[in-house]
Scaffold this motif. Structure first.
Motif, short mmCIF file in Angstrom:
data_model
loop_
_atom_site.label_atom_id
_atom_site.label_comp_id
_atom_site.label_asym_id
_atom_site.label_seq_id
_atom_site.Cartn_x
_atom_site.Cartn_y
_atom_site.Cartn_z
N ILE A 147 -4.73 5.03 32.28
CA ILE A 147 -3.75 3.96 32.38
C ILE A 147 -2.43 4.44 32.96
N GLU A 149 -1.94 6.86 34.86
CA GLU A 149 -2.10 7.19 36.27
C GLU A 149 -2.17 5.94 37.13
N LEU A 150 -2.82 4.92 36.59
CA LEU A 150 -2.85 3.64 37.32
C LEU A 150 -1.44 3.13 37.49
N LYS A 151 -0.68 3.28 36.42
CA LYS A 151 0.69 2.81 36.45
C LYS A 151 1.46 3.60 37.49
#
Lengths: 276, 210, 210
Positions: free
Chosen positions: B163, B165-167
């Motif tokens: 999460i 990293e997605l952010k």
């Protein structure tokens, strides 16, 4: 690389003539103090090192430091809230400068000033090299800009491993969107229609005063309730209330048989108990 | 510009065009006085015995696979299908939360998952049943397949971005800022390197109580 | 089936596709024992002076318009993806340093990678997550895609311009990402699971041809 690097400490016993060179620069040759135009301190340093118009390996670290500190001072005068990155770099460069000017101390754990300077030079040269490569890369003949694939491709039978098309990007995007949605999902907790225990205790104790003989608990239930949920809740609360009152010594309970009706009657207060 | 050069230009234009071109349109790209018609006829001759032919359709010109090689071409209706939004989301949830039961997927999505959705994913060989949960009813659990990893170039499902990293990559950014704030409020920097899906457990608390 | 017929088949398949095809995929359409490589080389010769050339990109083959005709065909009005300077630089760093973590990109650029930069590159399908570094925190690493190679006409990342010079200058060595590494005497991360450039970009995901 340190061979190429021309800041021999021995040369600096006298003020380095190059240090004064900056003062002689024309205004347009100096870096315009414009923080917005730069992407961080390394970017500024790279731009400054270019003004020395020499191979990046040959730059004078001392002059670079001087120019940077001057740049930061000016920038700070213009904008007090200068980003911490710039100030950290300034502090570090000031430290490097002092070490370059002072006689070298023998120390095992610390890198020599030359090594530190060489490292900075390397970092600048690396960034510069990546920028050059980026420019070269973008100037290549690009598909869809300079060269073109078949404009009207015809579908071809090739052994297919997947019938469905989905890119990693789409997959991640879907999950991220799901996560984002989930994070703000409105949680609706409906107010339940309940007959609270407090209400039940209040009603029961009021009514017990009137009925001193055994009375079925059912009789105390409030009348006129239609909602099945509420009837259940009322029964449960009244039952709990009866237990509560019995525990407080204000009522007596009796049940003749399992699952039979529950009888309740008020109990006169025992003066002795009150004293305890 | 000589004849050969003009032929090359027409060749490239016809190749790159997504629709048939008229000789007039081609002539516009050639030096004045060029004989587009003659060039096209020469090109047509050049490709006569090739796997690709230059054909004239409704007064316009286009390259086309030689008729005798048509068997190489796929039929239109077999065109790749796009996955539905629900399917993509379900796939993502299975990838991140596996092994996961259908009921759990529904709970996470907050919407029912039709059997067809999972069937589509299984047909694409991206999802497979991986076992049964040892809970009442012994529901089937789903996970991703080898093909899934191949499709997305992953070594293992642990390589899916977490999460944070997605952010960091900006995926959680584009929706709208007030939502983003809410999201980042819960825990600023939860690094969940090993199992990207683990930081999701809280979702079960969000059941609607009625 | 004679050589000419086999050439026609490859020609038709390659001409019909707007993506590069591998010689293996092409060989599947040819009689057993055919020398796809030889056929491809003959085809390449045949088209050498045409307006359309057969080129080798991403380790595969495709037809594209001749590079010297770019001036004629260049589509300027097209919504050309205008990449920011940061995005272009990040792309180059990912290309030359792959597999590379976000922290390493930031270290090289000397500035944080803003949200959306990697997102933009991934949306263009030039960049993808390729795995995780086996270091504390198991950070995600990024690399380039086949689309990237096709876009820039490269056969493999080994063919990136000037890569050997960069290597010789030590610019592609491990990046020390410890904050303020200039001050610390820390050795760069010893562990670099995949050698940056020896990874051949041959993930099988890319066998899908459309």
């Amino acid at each position: 690389m340190s061979d190429d690097w021309d800041n021999n400490i021995a040369d600096f016993e006298m003020p380095d003539p190059r240090l004064s060179r900056l003062d002689d620069l024309d205004d347009e040759e100096r870096l315009i103090v414009d923080i917005e135009g730069f992407e961080g301190p390394l970017d500024v340093l790279l731009a400054l090192s270019r003004t020395q118009k020499v191979d990046l390996k040959q730059i004078s670290i001392l002059e670079l430091v001087k120019q940077y500190l001057e740049f930061v001072t000016k920038a700070r005068a213009l904008r007090l809230e200068l980003a911490a990155d710039y100030l950290v770099m300034a502090a570090w460069l000031a430290y490097l400068k002092s070490r370059l000017l002072l006689p070298e101390e023998e120390s095992e754990d610390e890198l020599s000033a030359e090594e530190l300077a060489a490292r900075l030079t390397h970092q600048l040269a690396r960034l510069n090299a990546m920028r050059e490569r980026a420019a070269i890369l973008m100037s290549r003949n690009q598909m869809g800009r300079d060269v073109f694939a078949r404009g009207a491709p015809e579908a071809v039978i090739i052994t297919r491993y997947h019938t469905y098309e989905l890119s990693m990007y789409e997959l991640l995007k879907a999950y991220a969107e799901h996560r984002t949605r989930e994070a703000v999902a409105d949680i609706q907790i409906f107010k339940r229609n309940v007959y609270t225990l407090d209400q039940a205790i209040e009603r029961l104790s009021d009514m017990l005063g009137l009925a001193l003989d055994w009375t079925s608990l059912e009789q105390f239930l409030p009348s006129g309730i239609e909602d099945a949920q509420l009837i259940k809740s009322t029964k449960a609360s009244m039952f709990s209330a009866s237990l509560e009152l019995a525990k407080m010594g204000r009522a007596e309970l009796e049940q003749k048989q399992q699952f039979g009706p529950l009888f309740i009657r008020g109990r006169k207060r025992d003066p002795k108990e009150e004293e305890n | 510009m000589n004849h050969h050069e003009q032929m090359r230009i027409c060749e490239a234009l016809l190749f790159a065009s997504d629709r048939p071109l008229s000789s007039i349109a081609l002539a516009e790209q050639l030096p004045e006085g060029s004989d587009a018609q003659a060039i096209l006829e020469d090109l047509q001759k050049k490709y006569k015995d090739s796997g690709v032919n230059l054909v004239e359709v409704a007064g316009k010109w286009m390259f086309q696979t030689a008729a005798d090689l048509a068997f190489l071409l796929r039929k239109e209706e077999e065109k790749e299908r796009k996955l539905s939004r629900a399917a993509v989301e379900t796939l993502a949830i299975i990838a991140y939360h596996q092994p996961v039961t259908r009921a759990e997927i529904e709970e996470i999505r907050g919407v029912g998952v039709s059997k067809g959705t999972i069937d589509v994913l299984m047909e694409a060989v991206w999802v497979k049943p991986v076992g049964r949960r040892r809970t009442p009813g012994r529901p089937m659990t789903y996970g991703t397949t080898e093909d899934f990893l191949v499709q997305f170039g992953l070594n293992s499902v642990k390589d899916l971005p977490g999460i944070s990293e997605l952010k960091a990559a900006g995926f959680l950014d584009n929706v709208n800022t007030s939502r983003l704030n809410l999201l980042s409020d819960e825990k600023p920097d939860e690094e969940q390197p090993d199992l990207p899906m683990d930081d999701d457990e809280s979702s079960s608390e969000e059941q609607v109580i009625s």
